[in-house]
Design an enzyme around this catalytic site. Structure first.
Site, PDB file in Angstrom:
ATOM      1  N   ASP A  83       0.009  -0.076 -33.203  1.00  0.00           N
ATOM      2  CA  ASP A  83       0.978   0.979 -33.499  1.00  0.00           C
ATOM      3  C   ASP A  83       2.012   0.993 -32.372  1.00  0.00           C
ATOM      4  O   ASP A  83       1.894   0.259 -31.389  1.00  0.00           O
ATOM      5  CB  ASP A  83       0.298   2.352 -33.655  1.00  0.00           C
ATOM      6  CG  ASP A  83      -0.657   2.647 -32.508  1.00  0.00           C
ATOM      7  OD1 ASP A  83      -0.368   2.221 -31.359  1.00  0.00           O
ATOM      8  OD2 ASP A  83      -1.688   3.289 -32.738  1.00  0.00           O
ATOM      9  N   ASP A 141       4.312   3.508 -29.775  1.00  0.00           N
ATOM     10  CA  ASP A 141       4.533   4.821 -29.185  1.00  0.00           C
ATOM     11  C   ASP A 141       5.955   4.878 -28.626  1.00  0.00           C
ATOM     12  O   ASP A 141       6.391   3.958 -27.922  1.00  0.00           O
ATOM     13  CB  ASP A 141       3.529   5.099 -28.075  1.00  0.00           C
ATOM     14  CG  ASP A 141       2.111   5.275 -28.613  1.00  0.00           C
ATOM     15  OD1 ASP A 141       1.980   5.625 -29.795  1.00  0.00           O
ATOM     16  OD2 ASP A 141       1.151   5.043 -27.856  1.00  0.00           O
ATOM     17  N   ASP A 153      -2.932   5.052 -17.969  1.00  0.00           N
ATOM     18  CA  ASP A 153      -4.270   4.641 -17.560  1.00  0.00           C
ATOM     19  C   ASP A 153      -4.301   3.325 -16.802  1.00  0.00           C
ATOM     20  O   ASP A 153      -4.743   3.254 -15.652  1.00  0.00           O
ATOM     21  CB  ASP A 153      -5.199   4.582 -18.779  1.00  0.00           C
ATOM     22  CG  ASP A 153      -4.561   3.890 -19.980  1.00  0.00           C
ATOM     23  OD1 ASP A 153      -3.542   3.193 -19.815  1.00  0.00           O
ATOM     24  OD2 ASP A 153      -5.086   4.051 -21.104  1.00  0.00           O
TER      25      ASP A 153
END
Length: 523
Positions: A114, A116, A193
């Site tokens: 996907d 973002d 992260d």
């Protein structure tokens, strides 16, 4: 629910208040230059530490703005719904970027799962720009923009900056010579992260912004946290599972610091909401990297927490942490992986069904003919007589390396039907065991010093859905069910959990495993 500190686990180590918190805030001031020595499996790589005299303005010089063409990025891989969102915000004068894992995948020439988007627009502006748009989340709100049947996730620099300030309670100093746009992008990247996810791509300027060394780590095929690993994984233990998923899907290795932190904090994942656990495990199993994920979970001591029954199977087979060998469980998921991809996932009922099916065979090995008839009956919606007739015509040699398969023998029709029905009952029993806390807790109990886990994250609705896949075999041909012809998979239906597609792929995976194209050598 209890998790013991048995073999493979250790208590969270004691750290004085000054470490890692003092180290963390020092790193924030230094722009998150790595302040410890980080090692991976193949190299010893020293990095800048906090005593090396590096200052904030020096760190800013190491920031990279890379031309997308030099990284091999093709904008043609950006999905049409994402383009609609990017263009809609750009036309209104807002800055827009692709961010995170999708940028990493574009650099790797992969199709992202996907996309973002992050923008300089306030979320209220995003809401006004798109008619089908909703704001979700309280702690960290984002927008879901609906384009056709796709949801594009959009976040705002302003809400991320608010979150950063709240989380750190610290005003990050702007590096010397850093313009305001770089500062905003940099602040955002510090919240992410892993370094390989800390990249931003401006598809209009064709520039990739790298503030954390992500491009270098992509080239080294390395997963490491942006913050010190112990701190990063303590802040959000879901990052442990996310790290496994990324490493398994990309074939990357962990930096030594990250690997040690994952092992040390592995038991913390039991704090996650059960729905979140299912979501993270589904990302591992349903997108084409299930075999690699199972191997990595086992290597890091996570499998015995998440899937103790499957961990017990590995132990019973003498499967070592770094074992390169294969077994039937891994072969089933290897064959599933060949049919899936990040943009072509399956419904979670399929991989859960495969786990239960294998558990049934591990508990009671079966004749290959019985398995063939069972799988064909699942495929055709319960027409067992047709399934038996087709199964008897199979002349191909089964895989002789699996302990779950008995030596073939002649079975008359009555014996064959009885054994197929027995297998149906065994699969149903396996499903029950995998969703029962006591049964799960007993999986590792017979192995000395094994860690204890009674973690069950499969909801009742999923259990019932998987039961529906197999119940046709016992109940007879389902009225109105039309079995699938040909080998083409309807991936939209598979992702939604269509019974026809799930049964079709299940049978295909089983046959590819029991009757492989290339025979394995006999043990």
């Amino acid at each position: 629910m209890a998790i013991s500190a048995g073999l493979g686990f250790s208590r969270l180590p004691y750290y004085p208040l000054r470490s890692p918190l003092r180290q963390y805030f020092l790193q924030v001031r230094l722009g998150y230059a790595a302040t410890i020595e980080a090692f991976d499996d193949t190299e010893n790589e020293k990095v800048i530490d906090s005593q090396s005299g590096g200052h904030l303005h020096q760190e800013a010089k190491q920031w990279k703005k890379l031309k997308s063409k030099d990284l091999g990025i093709s904008t043609s891989k950006i999905s049409r719904p994402t383009r609609v969102v990017l263009n809609g915000l750009k036309r209104k004068g807002f800055e827009v970027y692709l961010v995170g894992g999708c940028v990493r995948d574009l650099i790797l020439q992969r199709t992202p799962k996907d996309f973002d988007v992050i923008t300089s627009a306030e979320l209220k502006e995003v809401m006004r720009t798109f008619s089908r748009c909703e704001m979700i989340g309280k702690r960290f709100p984002i927008c879901h923009v609906h384009i056709d049947d796709t949801v594009v996730e959009v976040s705002s620099f302003s809400t991320r900056a608010t979150r950063l300030g709240r989380d750190l309670n610290y005003d990050l100093e702007k590096p010397v010579g850093c313009d305001e746009e770089d500062y905003i992008r940099w602040r955002n990247c510090l919240q992410r992260d892993f370094t390989i996810n800390g990249l931003m791509f401006d598809p209009y300027e064709r520039l990739v912004y790298d503030y954390t060394g992500g491009v270098n780590d992509i080239r080294k095929a390395k997963v490491q946290t942006i913050k010190p690993a112990i701190l990063s994984l303590t802040e959000d233990c879901a990052r442990i599972l996310r790290a496994v998923r990324i490493a398994a899907r990309l074939g990357f290795r962990f930096s030594r610091e990250t690997a040690l932190a994952v092992k040390r904090l592995s038991s913390s994942i039991v704090r996650l909401d059960r729905g979140r656990l299912l979501m993270e495990v589904n990302y591992m199993m349903a997108y084409g990297s299930a075999e690699a994920s199972l191997r990595l979970l086992w290597k890091l001591g996570l499998l015995e927490i998440i899937l103790p029954i499957q961990a017990a199977y590995f132990v019973s087979n003498g499967f070592r942490r770094r074992d390169k060998r294969c077994n039937m469980l891994l072969s089933l998921f290897s064959n599933l992986d060949k049919l899936l991809a990040p943009n072509r996932p399956c419904h979670n009922s399929l991989w859960f069904a495969i786990l239960a099916f294998h558990k049934a065979l591990w508990d009671k090995p079966r004749d290959p003919l019985v398995i063939a008839a069972f799988s064909l009956a699942v495929h055709n919606g319960g027409d067992l007589l047709e399934a038996v007739n087709i199964a008897r015509r199979i002349s191909k040699q089964h895989d002789i390396s699996f302990d779950e398969l008995l030596e073939p023998r002649y079975l008359d029709s009555e014996e064959l039907l009885d054994d197929v029905m027995s297998l149906v009952g065994s699969v149903r029993g396996a499903l029950t065991n995998m969703t029962d806390e006591f049964a799960v807790s007993q999986a590792m109990a017979k192995y000395p010093k094994a860690p204890f886990s009674d973690l069950v994250f499969f909801p009742l609705a999923l259990y019932l859905r998987v039961c529906k896949i197999f119940e046709c075999v016992k109940g007879g041909r389902e009225k109105g069910f039309v079995s699938k012809h040909g080998s083409k998979i309807d991936y939209e239906e598979l992702e939604l959990g269509s019974l026809k597609e799930v049964r079709h792929v299940f049978a295909r995976v089983v046959f590819d495993t029991i009757y492989p194209i290339e025979q394995r050598l006999k043990k």
